[in-house]
Design a protein around this motif. Sequence first.
Motif, PDB file in Angstrom:
ATOM      1  N   ALA A   1       0.834  -1.206   0.000  1.00  0.00           N
ATOM      2  CA  ALA A   1       0.000   0.000   0.000  1.00  0.00           C
ATOM      3  C   ALA A   1       0.868   1.255   0.000  1.00  0.00           C
ATOM      4  O   ALA A   1       0.594   2.212  -0.732  1.00  0.00           O
ATOM      5  CB  ALA A   1      -0.932  -0.002   1.207  1.00  0.00           C
ATOM      6  N   ALA A   2       1.898   1.258   0.826  1.00  0.00           N
ATOM      7  CA  ALA A   2       2.773   2.426   0.897  1.00  0.00           C
ATOM      8  C   ALA A   2       3.517   2.623  -0.410  1.00  0.00           C
ATOM      9  O   ALA A   2       3.678   3.748  -0.886  1.00  0.00           O
ATOM     10  CB  ALA A   2       3.759   2.266   2.052  1.00  0.00           C
ATOM     11  N   ALA A   3       3.966   1.513  -1.008  1.00  0.00           N
ATOM     12  CA  ALA A   3       4.675   1.604  -2.277  1.00  0.00           C
ATOM     13  C   ALA A   3       3.757   2.140  -3.369  1.00  0.00           C
ATOM     14  O   ALA A   3       4.183   2.909  -4.236  1.00  0.00           O
ATOM     15  CB  ALA A   3       5.229   0.240  -2.678  1.00  0.00           C
ATOM     16  N   ARG A   4       2.490   1.733  -3.325  1.00  0.00           N
ATOM     17  CA  ARG A   4       1.537   2.197  -4.343  1.00  0.00           C
ATOM     18  C   ARG A   4       1.324   3.697  -4.236  1.00  0.00           C
ATOM     19  O   ARG A   4       1.348   4.419  -5.231  1.00  0.00           O
ATOM     20  CB  ARG A   4       0.202   1.468  -4.192  1.00  0.00           C
ATOM     21  CG  ARG A   4      -0.854   1.896  -5.205  1.00  0.00           C
ATOM     22  CD  ARG A   4      -2.135   1.082  -5.052  1.00  0.00           C
ATOM     23  NE  ARG A   4      -3.136   1.553  -5.994  1.00  0.00           N
ATOM     24  CZ  ARG A   4      -3.945   2.583  -5.780  1.00  0.00           C
ATOM     25  NH1 ARG A   4      -3.864   3.258  -4.643  1.00  0.00           N
ATOM     26  NH2 ARG A   4      -4.838   2.939  -6.690  1.00  0.00           N
ATOM     27  N   ILE A   5       1.118   4.201  -3.001  1.00  0.00           N
ATOM     28  CA  ILE A   5       0.910   5.637  -2.811  1.00  0.00           C
ATOM     29  C   ILE A   5       2.172   6.407  -3.194  1.00  0.00           C
ATOM     30  O   ILE A   5       2.105   7.462  -3.837  1.00  0.00           O
ATOM     31  CB  ILE A   5       0.508   5.930  -1.354  1.00  0.00           C
ATOM     32  CG1 ILE A   5      -0.886   5.376  -1.072  1.00  0.00           C
ATOM     33  CG2 ILE A   5       0.539   7.439  -1.072  1.00  0.00           C
ATOM     34  CD1 ILE A   5      -1.333   5.493   0.366  1.00  0.00           C
ATOM     35  N   THR A   6       3.326   5.874  -2.817  1.00  0.00           N
ATOM     36  CA  THR A   6       4.586   6.518  -3.193  1.00  0.00           C
ATOM     37  C   THR A   6       4.730   6.569  -4.705  1.00  0.00           C
ATOM     38  O   THR A   6       5.128   7.587  -5.276  1.00  0.00           O
ATOM     39  CB  THR A   6       5.781   5.772  -2.583  1.00  0.00           C
ATOM     40  OG1 THR A   6       5.654   5.750  -1.159  1.00  0.00           O
ATOM     41  CG2 THR A   6       7.094   6.446  -2.949  1.00  0.00           C
TER      42      THR A   6
ATOM     43  N   PHE B   1       2.473   9.234  -6.120  1.00  0.00           N
ATOM     44  CA  PHE B   1       3.027  10.562  -5.862  1.00  0.00           C
ATOM     45  C   PHE B   1       4.155  10.879  -6.846  1.00  0.00           C
ATOM     46  O   PHE B   1       4.179  11.956  -7.457  1.00  0.00           O
ATOM     47  CB  PHE B   1       3.562  10.639  -4.430  1.00  0.00           C
ATOM     48  CG  PHE B   1       4.425  11.844  -4.166  1.00  0.00           C
ATOM     49  CD1 PHE B   1       3.854  13.081  -3.902  1.00  0.00           C
ATOM     50  CD2 PHE B   1       5.809  11.744  -4.211  1.00  0.00           C
ATOM     51  CE1 PHE B   1       4.653  14.208  -3.685  1.00  0.00           C
ATOM     52  CE2 PHE B   1       6.609  12.850  -3.993  1.00  0.00           C
ATOM     53  CZ  PHE B   1       6.025  14.080  -3.727  1.00  0.00           C
ATOM     54  N   LEU B   2       5.075   9.933  -7.013  1.00  0.00           N
ATOM     55  CA  LEU B   2       6.213  10.164  -7.918  1.00  0.00           C
ATOM     56  C   LEU B   2       5.749  10.306  -9.365  1.00  0.00           C
ATOM     57  O   LEU B   2       6.313  11.091 -10.129  1.00  0.00           O
ATOM     58  CB  LEU B   2       7.214   9.022  -7.787  1.00  0.00           C
ATOM     59  CG  LEU B   2       7.931   8.916  -6.428  1.00  0.00           C
ATOM     60  CD1 LEU B   2       8.791   7.658  -6.371  1.00  0.00           C
ATOM     61  CD2 LEU B   2       8.777  10.152  -6.162  1.00  0.00           C
TER      62      LEU B   2
ATOM     63  N   ARG C   1       5.110  13.727 -14.067  1.00  0.00           N
ATOM     64  CA  ARG C   1       4.279  14.131 -15.199  1.00  0.00           C
ATOM     65  C   ARG C   1       4.467  15.607 -15.547  1.00  0.00           C
ATOM     66  O   ARG C   1       4.168  16.027 -16.650  1.00  0.00           O
ATOM     67  CB  ARG C   1       2.802  13.907 -14.861  1.00  0.00           C
ATOM     68  CG  ARG C   1       2.285  12.533 -15.210  1.00  0.00           C
ATOM     69  CD  ARG C   1       0.784  12.552 -15.062  1.00  0.00           C
ATOM     70  NE  ARG C   1       0.272  11.264 -14.650  1.00  0.00           N
ATOM     71  CZ  ARG C   1      -0.912  11.096 -14.090  1.00  0.00           C
ATOM     72  NH1 ARG C   1      -1.682  12.125 -13.838  1.00  0.00           N
ATOM     73  NH2 ARG C   1      -1.328   9.893 -13.766  1.00  0.00           N
ATOM     74  N   GLN C   2       4.931  16.382 -14.590  1.00  0.00           N
ATOM     75  CA  GLN C   2       5.078  17.817 -14.804  1.00  0.00           C
ATOM     76  C   GLN C   2       6.384  18.182 -15.516  1.00  0.00           C
ATOM     77  O   GLN C   2       6.586  19.338 -15.865  1.00  0.00           O
ATOM     78  CB  GLN C   2       5.004  18.545 -13.462  1.00  0.00           C
ATOM     79  CG  GLN C   2       3.733  18.244 -12.693  1.00  0.00           C
ATOM     80  CD  GLN C   2       3.602  19.096 -11.445  1.00  0.00           C
ATOM     81  OE1 GLN C   2       2.871  20.063 -11.398  1.00  0.00           O
ATOM     82  NE2 GLN C   2       4.340  18.733 -10.417  1.00  0.00           N
ATOM     83  N   PHE C   3       7.225  17.191 -15.730  1.00  0.00           N
ATOM     84  CA  PHE C   3       8.532  17.438 -16.329  1.00  0.00           C
ATOM     85  C   PHE C   3       8.728  16.536 -17.544  1.00  0.00           C
ATOM     86  O   PHE C   3       8.092  15.489 -17.655  1.00  0.00           O
ATOM     87  CB  PHE C   3       9.637  17.187 -15.292  1.00  0.00           C
ATOM     88  CG  PHE C   3       9.478  18.002 -14.040  1.00  0.00           C
ATOM     89  CD1 PHE C   3       9.793  19.351 -14.035  1.00  0.00           C
ATOM     90  CD2 PHE C   3       8.980  17.426 -12.880  1.00  0.00           C
ATOM     91  CE1 PHE C   3       9.630  20.106 -12.895  1.00  0.00           C
ATOM     92  CE2 PHE C   3       8.820  18.179 -11.737  1.00  0.00           C
ATOM     93  CZ  PHE C   3       9.141  19.519 -11.742  1.00  0.00           C
TER      94      PHE C   3
ATOM     95  N   GLN D   1      -4.670  15.893  -4.475  1.00  0.00           N
ATOM     96  CA  GLN D   1      -4.809  15.168  -5.735  1.00  0.00           C
ATOM     97  C   GLN D   1      -4.905  13.663  -5.490  1.00  0.00           C
ATOM     98  O   GLN D   1      -5.612  12.945  -6.207  1.00  0.00           O
ATOM     99  CB  GLN D   1      -3.613  15.480  -6.634  1.00  0.00           C
ATOM    100  CG  GLN D   1      -3.726  14.965  -8.050  1.00  0.00           C
ATOM    101  CD  GLN D   1      -4.693  15.780  -8.881  1.00  0.00           C
ATOM    102  OE1 GLN D   1      -5.068  16.886  -8.514  1.00  0.00           O
ATOM    103  NE2 GLN D   1      -5.098  15.217 -10.014  1.00  0.00           N
ATOM    104  N   LEU D   2      -4.202  13.188  -4.462  1.00  0.00           N
ATOM    105  CA  LEU D   2      -4.207  11.759  -4.127  1.00  0.00           C
ATOM    106  C   LEU D   2      -5.334  11.401  -3.169  1.00  0.00           C
ATOM    107  O   LEU D   2      -5.501  10.228  -2.811  1.00  0.00           O
ATOM    108  CB  LEU D   2      -2.860  11.376  -3.507  1.00  0.00           C
ATOM    109  CG  LEU D   2      -1.648  11.461  -4.446  1.00  0.00           C
ATOM    110  CD1 LEU D   2      -0.351  11.296  -3.665  1.00  0.00           C
ATOM    111  CD2 LEU D   2      -1.743  10.408  -5.547  1.00  0.00           C
ATOM    112  N   ASN D   3      -6.085  12.418  -2.745  1.00  0.00           N
ATOM    113  CA  ASN D   3      -7.240  12.234  -1.860  1.00  0.00           C
ATOM    114  C   ASN D   3      -6.854  11.605  -0.520  1.00  0.00           C
ATOM    115  O   ASN D   3      -7.539  10.728   0.010  1.00  0.00           O
ATOM    116  CB  ASN D   3      -8.308  11.372  -2.545  1.00  0.00           C
ATOM    117  CG  ASN D   3      -9.669  11.525  -1.897  1.00  0.00           C
ATOM    118  OD1 ASN D   3      -9.997  12.570  -1.338  1.00  0.00           O
ATOM    119  ND2 ASN D   3     -10.480  10.474  -1.948  1.00  0.00           N
ATOM    120  N   ILE D   4      -5.723  12.037   0.018  1.00  0.00           N
ATOM    121  CA  ILE D   4      -5.308  11.604   1.351  1.00  0.00           C
ATOM    122  C   ILE D   4      -4.849  12.822   2.140  1.00  0.00           C
ATOM    123  O   ILE D   4      -4.574  13.877   1.575  1.00  0.00           O
ATOM    124  CB  ILE D   4      -4.166  10.563   1.296  1.00  0.00           C
ATOM    125  CG1 ILE D   4      -2.936  11.150   0.597  1.00  0.00           C
ATOM    126  CG2 ILE D   4      -4.615   9.290   0.608  1.00  0.00           C
ATOM    127  CD1 ILE D   4      -1.744  10.188   0.588  1.00  0.00           C
TER     128      ILE D   4
END
Length: 300
Positions: A189-194, A197-198, A203-205, A225-228
Amino acid sequence: MEKTLSLTEFYKTSLGILPSEIIGKIGQFNVFSLSDFITDPKAPVPYSRKDYYKISLISGSNSVHYADKTLEVEHNMLLFANPQVPYNWTPVTRNLVGEFCVFTDDFFKGYGNFKAYPLFQPGGIPVLSLTDDEFNQVRDIYKKMMQEIASDYVFKYDVLRNLVMELIHTALKLRPAIITPLESTGTHAAARITGLFLELLERQFPIESTMQRVKLRTPGEFAAQLNIHFNHLNKILKETTGKTTTRLLAERITLEARALLKHTDWSISDIAWCLGFEDPSHFVKFFRKNEQTTPGAFRG
């Protein structure tokens, strides 16, 4: 900085043709011998961003310019290049030996998230110096690629995807120290959220026009944006990467700022605006805090 080079343009300028068999639903992939491309050992590969990924195995002395860094490789190297970071390399010696493969995002669509590996992460280690034994080990994979792409096997591109992944994992096994906490200790779960985020961050670059501007600039904006909750996002990133949300954002913004300052003639005000700063003075303060020098002094 030169405009982004597409894989189609690479084929046209390097080969004079566009191989139709590798364009389509499978995405784009090809593998080449380095000797077919190096005509003048003193001529550097143009410094630019590409819209494709490239993994190069090279034996010989080289100077590699990656983002704002310059790396000197005396003997053998394996270079992982991604569309987010501009690069070039200058061969120092004649008679270079090696191979390289190129591919686009579409080639791996539905196959796995190869971009999650640290070799393709901004700020990671894109160049591995290899011993002769390691060079030969990696070169065996390229030889398999050459044989496979020349075959008439109907599923050869599935085999080639596996060979690219073998190339990535061989590099990681040769240099296990470059694997980050995300790969070694993060929960699913933590890896998915990370990862999400990354992905939002990347995406902005890259910033390729003074009309382009980052939209997500603060930890709170990413959390929304991630709803957390921001504190939850910060806790997860701290656990999986060892860095706070603010630190990760600052490092990525600084990396892009250094590349723009070094490789464009844009004004500092334009760069500040593109990176999300309303006031250029705030950008100067930010840059000084993270680089211990001003944007003007860094640019020289």
